[in-house]
Each structure stands twice: as C-alpha cells, then as structure tokens.
Design a protein around this motif. Structure first.
Motif, PDB file in Angstrom:
ATOM      1  N   GLY A 121       0.838  -1.191   0.000  1.00  0.00           N
ATOM      2  CA  GLY A 121       0.000   0.000   0.000  1.00  0.00           C
ATOM      3  C   GLY A 121       0.876   1.245   0.000  1.00  0.00           C
ATOM      4  N   ALA A 122       0.528   2.192   0.860  1.00  0.00           N
ATOM      5  CA  ALA A 122       1.323   3.416   0.976  1.00  0.00           C
ATOM      6  C   ALA A 122       2.401   3.318   2.050  1.00  0.00           C
ATOM      7  N   ALA A 123       2.539   2.149   2.677  1.00  0.00           N
ATOM      8  CA  ALA A 123       3.540   1.970   3.733  1.00  0.00           C
ATOM      9  C   ALA A 123       4.901   1.636   3.120  1.00  0.00           C
ATOM     10  N   LEU A 124       5.956   2.105   3.795  1.00  0.00           N
ATOM     11  CA  LEU A 124       7.328   1.901   3.341  1.00  0.00           C
ATOM     12  C   LEU A 124       8.037   0.877   4.215  1.00  0.00           C
ATOM     13  N   SER A 194      -0.921   4.468  -6.737  1.00  0.00           N
ATOM     14  CA  SER A 194      -0.128   5.372  -5.910  1.00  0.00           C
ATOM     15  C   SER A 194      -1.065   6.057  -4.925  1.00  0.00           C
ATOM     16  N   TYR A 195      -0.528   6.977  -4.111  1.00  0.00           N
ATOM     17  CA  TYR A 195      -1.286   7.462  -2.964  1.00  0.00           C
ATOM     18  C   TYR A 195      -1.102   8.960  -2.762  1.00  0.00           C
ATOM     19  N   VAL A 196      -2.134   9.596  -2.173  1.00  0.00           N
ATOM     20  CA  VAL A 196      -2.136  11.047  -1.985  1.00  0.00           C
ATOM     21  C   VAL A 196      -2.779  11.367  -0.641  1.00  0.00           C
ATOM     22  N   THR A 197      -2.248  12.385   0.041  1.00  0.00           N
ATOM     23  CA  THR A 197      -2.875  12.878   1.263  1.00  0.00           C
ATOM     24  C   THR A 197      -4.042  13.798   0.913  1.00  0.00           C
ATOM     25  N   PRO A 198      -4.889  14.137   1.859  1.00  0.00           N
ATOM     26  CA  PRO A 198      -5.930  15.136   1.603  1.00  0.00           C
ATOM     27  C   PRO A 198      -5.313  16.513   1.370  1.00  0.00           C
ATOM     28  N   PRO A 199      -6.014  17.396   0.679  1.00  0.00           N
ATOM     29  CA  PRO A 199      -5.542  18.778   0.546  1.00  0.00           C
ATOM     30  C   PRO A 199      -5.324  19.400   1.921  1.00  0.00           C
ATOM     31  N   GLY A 200      -4.270  20.184   2.046  1.00  0.00           N
ATOM     32  CA  GLY A 200      -3.972  20.859   3.298  1.00  0.00           C
ATOM     33  C   GLY A 200      -3.266  20.014   4.329  1.00  0.00           C
ATOM     34  N   ALA A 201      -2.894  18.780   3.975  1.00  0.00           N
ATOM     35  CA  ALA A 201      -2.267  17.885   4.952  1.00  0.00           C
ATOM     36  C   ALA A 201      -0.814  18.224   5.215  1.00  0.00           C
ATOM     37  N   GLY A 202      -0.194  18.993   4.321  1.00  0.00           N
ATOM     38  CA  GLY A 202       1.188  19.396   4.523  1.00  0.00           C
ATOM     39  C   GLY A 202       2.186  18.334   4.097  1.00  0.00           C
ATOM     40  N   SER A 203       3.392  18.444   4.635  1.00  0.00           N
ATOM     41  CA  SER A 203       4.506  17.590   4.219  1.00  0.00           C
ATOM     42  C   SER A 203       4.514  16.298   5.029  1.00  0.00           C
ATOM     43  N   ARG A 204       4.280  15.176   4.362  1.00  0.00           N
ATOM     44  CA  ARG A 204       4.201  13.871   5.031  1.00  0.00           C
ATOM     45  C   ARG A 204       5.150  12.845   4.427  1.00  0.00           C
ATOM     46  N   GLY A 205       6.037  13.277   3.543  1.00  0.00           N
ATOM     47  CA  GLY A 205       6.879  12.343   2.823  1.00  0.00           C
ATOM     48  C   GLY A 205       7.868  11.592   3.681  1.00  0.00           C
ATOM     49  N   ALA A 206       8.242  12.139   4.841  1.00  0.00           N
ATOM     50  CA  ALA A 206       9.203  11.459   5.709  1.00  0.00           C
ATOM     51  C   ALA A 206       8.567  10.298   6.473  1.00  0.00           C
ATOM     52  N   GLU A 207       7.241  10.260   6.526  1.00  0.00           N
ATOM     53  CA  GLU A 207       6.562   9.210   7.288  1.00  0.00           C
ATOM     54  C   GLU A 207       6.664   7.870   6.566  1.00  0.00           C
ATOM     55  N   GLU A 208       6.870   6.815   7.337  1.00  0.00           N
ATOM     56  CA  GLU A 208       6.961   5.480   6.751  1.00  0.00           C
ATOM     57  C   GLU A 208       5.613   4.782   6.704  1.00  0.00           C
ATOM     58  N   GLY A 209       4.669   5.222   7.531  1.00  0.00           N
ATOM     59  CA  GLY A 209       3.360   4.588   7.593  1.00  0.00           C
ATOM     60  C   GLY A 209       2.424   5.075   6.509  1.00  0.00           C
ATOM     61  N   GLU A 210       1.220   4.494   6.468  1.00  0.00           N
ATOM     62  CA  GLU A 210       0.255   4.790   5.420  1.00  0.00           C
ATOM     63  C   GLU A 210      -0.931   5.623   5.896  1.00  0.00           C
ATOM     64  N   ALA A 211      -0.985   5.942   7.198  1.00  0.00           N
ATOM     65  CA  ALA A 211      -2.172   6.585   7.741  1.00  0.00           C
ATOM     66  C   ALA A 211      -2.460   7.941   7.103  1.00  0.00           C
ATOM     67  N   SER A 212      -1.434   8.651   6.672  1.00  0.00           N
ATOM     68  CA  SER A 212      -1.635   9.991   6.104  1.00  0.00           C
ATOM     69  C   SER A 212      -2.055   9.970   4.645  1.00  0.00           C
ATOM     70  N   PHE A 213      -2.123   8.771   4.031  1.00  0.00           N
ATOM     71  CA  PHE A 213      -2.359   8.673   2.592  1.00  0.00           C
ATOM     72  C   PHE A 213      -3.642   7.887   2.295  1.00  0.00           C
ATOM     73  N   PRO A 214      -4.802   8.460   2.582  1.00  0.00           N
ATOM     74  CA  PRO A 214      -6.042   7.705   2.390  1.00  0.00           C
ATOM     75  C   PRO A 214      -6.500   7.572   0.948  1.00  0.00           C
ATOM     76  N   PHE A 215      -6.052   8.468   0.065  1.00  0.00           N
ATOM     77  CA  PHE A 215      -6.594   8.479  -1.290  1.00  0.00           C
ATOM     78  C   PHE A 215      -5.645   7.786  -2.264  1.00  0.00           C
TER      79      PHE A 215
END
Length: 457
Positions: A121-124, A194-215
């Motif tokens: 999924g969106a997890a690294l 591939s995966y995208v955060t909601p608008p306005g979610a800010g910078s989440r690229g350093a995160e390894e988990g998938e919780a910030s990428f619902p779409f």
C-alpha cells in the motif's frame, strides 16, 4: 548514526539479504545521458512515466474517484503529499529523480522529497526512506514548462544492486506540493496504484506509515524519470508508442505490459546489466495533434515527434528504441494519411540517429483494431492504412530491425485480434478488440528477439 538508524540498517540487510553499508560515492555522468569511461559507473534511465498533459485530460485506466484528493482540477494539488509507486527496471547504489512542470502554468514548489522501498500500500519498508535534495536544498521550484533533476541520493538498501532480491521491488517517491500547484503535469495511465494525502495535509513524505495517505490514484504526477548508477555501457531499451505500449487492458498492478515481458526476458540472461523503460502514452499519435499546450491539450498528449527530445533524447543511456505507433493516427480522431505517418516516422528516426550516435531504432508492426467497439477505431479504412504502414515497416529499410507484433496477435480468420487476447485484464470486461489483454501482451513481449534490441557485442 544513532541506535535506531543502526537497527533499521540491520533490518534492511536481513529482509533483503544484502551486505551492509552505504554505497561508495560514484562520479556523475559527464554530459547528458553518458556513462563515464574506464569502467566507472554513470547514470542510466531506470524508469519513465512520460509527461502527457495537464490533469485531468488523458486516458487513465481503473481510476478511482479523484475529487476527494483534487476537488478543483484547475487548482491541482494544494499543500498535500504524493506517494508515487513505481518499479525501477534496474537498481543502482544511487538514484536521481526528474520532476516535470511541462504543462503547468504556475511555478511548482516541491519540498520534503523522499525515496524509499514500498512495503505494501502506501507503507514503506522501515528504514528505507531517504531524503532527496536539489542543489543541496530540501526544496525546489520548477518553472512553468520546466523540469529539474534532483541531487544523487544514496540507496543503502541497494548496496548490492545485482542482488536478485531487488529485482521487481518497487520504489516509493514521496513529495510535498506547497500551495496550489495549478494544472498538474501527469501520466494518466500508470496501471499502478499510488497514494495522496488530503488537501492541506502538509509535508508527510518522511513518514513510513500509510495513515496519512487515504486516497489512491492510478496515475503518476510530476515525476517523469528516474536514473540509477550502473556500469558504463549498460544499455537502455526504450519502448515508444501509444496505449498498446502504455498497457491498456493489461493487469492493474500486474506489470504485464509487453515492455514488462521483454524486460523480464532480458534480465533473465543479463541480470542487472540492462534496463527496459516504457515511454508509451495512451492515445498518442506520430504526427498529431498539430498544436499542443496547457491551453490546448489533447487526451493522447503531444505527438511522438513533439516529444522526442523530452522522452528519449534527453534521457540517460538510451541505446535502442522500439517504436510501435500509428493506430491513433489512422483513427477517426487522427484521420492522418499513410504518407503522413510514414514521413513522420522517417523524420523521427533521422532525428534520433542524429542526436544519439549508434542508437538502434526498431520498427514494430501495428496490431489490428478491426471490428473494435471503439467508435474511433476498427473501420476498414483504418485497417487498410495499418497494413500499408506495416508493409513499409517490414520492407522500407528504415529500421535497424523489425518486431512483428501483428503476426503475433492476428487472427487470420477475422483479421482482428486473436479471440483469447480480447477480454480486458484490467477490469474484467469483454475487451474492445483494440487493446490486447495480458495474453496478447505476453505474446508480443515473447515476439521480440533480444538481438533486435540489444547493441552488438
């Protein structure tokens, strides 16, 4: 390096079966796309996703509803992070990324760019994510119509790039789009989730988990090329064409387009010493449309002739091009003559040979669309022009070699695709008698003689 980082490195070595340590620094290429002499490593193209136009104009397959991620297409992305999943065809100890704002009308501000290994999924894979910089900075602005290469990024998980355990692994490239992007340069038909955060979610690229990428999305945005370091002389075979190269009706997330099949065949004998990349665009034409731009887009993207520089010549290490195109030129959308497409191919081959000395240009015969359920395809006039083009490809002496995809897929009884190659592998539908399914792409990939696409030893 702290204890957590050391532990993560150990996990990577255990999971991938790789020797530890980061890669030694390797010299960058001297001049665009050329490996350095003397046995050293240089850049080669490991993945491409040709920029085709401004979202949402294009031909995506199996696309989820994008209105939650991008409520206003004209505003594009807004302060959100993308996590694009892609499969490099070759791994190296270092990578660099090319971002494109080719069809943007505003400066594109990127920050928080990272590259890692997809876990699921969106997890690294824990510990694999690495920051990517631009001239030493952690952000970059790409002007409208422009593109930018990142600095080289070390890939410790690829410290042994020849390891068979890396073959087929997928990279996740994450980046934050600051503010509204405006029209988004994209490749519509990724056939990869591939995966995208909601608008306005800010910078989440350093995160390894998938919780910030619902779409989720079935397209690639902004990123259009990835280079890896490889030994000098490593050949790159680029597959150039339309939706039948892009993979329409192949399996979603299945990597079974005909270039994927060819790639696995070559890697089975050459290992990590060759790359096959895909520069197909659904709906693309050789000579049309006459005009293309952000204000005048076309679902099939700019013509093949208009995109030669960006999608072939400017890339690293291209040694051969397999060109499969013409179906859309002869459709009711294109209405081009056989002569126009023939002359366009001649012009394109001449330009490629002038720009890349020694390149092999391989002509591929066009598969049948006779009887297609698509309103623009399947008519007798289109098939007559297709047969004339195929005769020219086989007998005209333009190409260094010929791949006969028509013979590999034709049903002699009907003049169309073989019946087992018609059902759609992407969504399980009946198929359109234009795009081969997985069985058809397998036959096409098996029809390519390796000696046709590889430079002489």
């Amino acid at each position: 390096m702290n204890r957590r980082e050391l532990a993560q490195g150990a996990v990577l070595a255990t999971v991938l079966g790789l020797a530890g340590g980061t890669a030694e620094a390797q010299g960058q290429a001297q001049g665009q796309g050329q490996s350095r002499p003397g046995g050293q490593e240089g850049w080669v193209t490991a993945w491409t996703g040709s920029a085709q136009g401004p979202y949402p104009v294009g031909n995506p397959s199996a696309q989820p509803n994008q209105s939650f991620a991008f409520p206003q297409p004209e505003e594009g992305a807004r302060d959100q992070t993308f996590r694009l999943v892609l499969r490099p065809d070759l791994w190296g100890r270092r990578a660099r990324l090319r971002f494109s704002n080719a069809f943007g009308t505003r400066p594109l501000q990127l920050a928080g760019v990272h590259a890692g290994l997809q876990f699921g999924g969106a997890a690294l894979l824990p510990g694999s994510n690495r920051p990517v910089r631009f001239g030493g900075a952690d952000s970059v602005t790409v002007p409208p119509g422009g593109q930018v290469w990142s600095d080289a990024v070390e890939l410790p998980f690829a410290a042994e790039p020849d390891s068979a355990l890396l073959m087929g692994r997928k990279m996740a490239v994450s980046f934050h789009v600051a503010g509204p992007s405006g029209p988004m340069t994209w490749h519509a038909k990724a056939l990869q989730t591939s995966y995208v955060t909601p608008p306005g979610a800010g910078s989440r690229g350093a995160e390894e988990g998938e919780a910030s990428f619902p779409f989720s999305t079935a397209s690639w945005f902004f990123l259009d090329a990835v280079d890896m370091t490889a030994p000098a002389g490593t050949p790159v075979v680029l597959c150039f064409g339309d939706s039948i190269t892009d993979g329409t009706a192949s399996t979603m997330n299945g990597d079974d387009r005909w270039p994927d099949v060819l790639s696995r065949r070559l890697h089975a004998t050459l290992g990590n010493r060759v790359a096959v990349v895909n520069a197909g665009i659904g709906g693309n034409q050789v000579v049309g449309p006459a005009e293309y731009g952000p204000q005048k887009p076309f679902p099939g993207g700019p013509s093949a002739l208009a995109r030669l520089e960006r999608d072939i010549i400017s890339l690293s290490g291209i040694r051969a091009v397999v060109w499969l195109e013409g179906t859309n030129d002869f459709s009711r959308n294109g209405n081009a003559s056989f002569e126009a497409v023939r002359d366009g191919m001649r012009q394109g081959v001449e330009r490629l040979r002038a720009a890349i000395p020694g390149i092999r240009v391989v002509g591929a015969t066009v598969t049948s669309a006779l009887g297609s359920t698509s309103a623009a395809h399947g008519h007798a006039e289109q098939d007559g022009k297709r047969k004339a083009l195929n005769a020219f490809i086989r007998e005209g002496g333009l190409f260094d070699a010929v791949v006969d995809f028509d013979a590999a897929t034709l049903d002699p009884a009907t003049g169309g695709l073989r019946p087992e190659m018609v059902p759609d592998s992407t969504i399980g539908g009946p198929g359109d008698k234009l795009h081969p399914n997985r069985a058809g792409y397998l036959a096409m990939g098996m029809a390519v003689e390796p000696r046709a696409v590889l430079p002489p030893a």
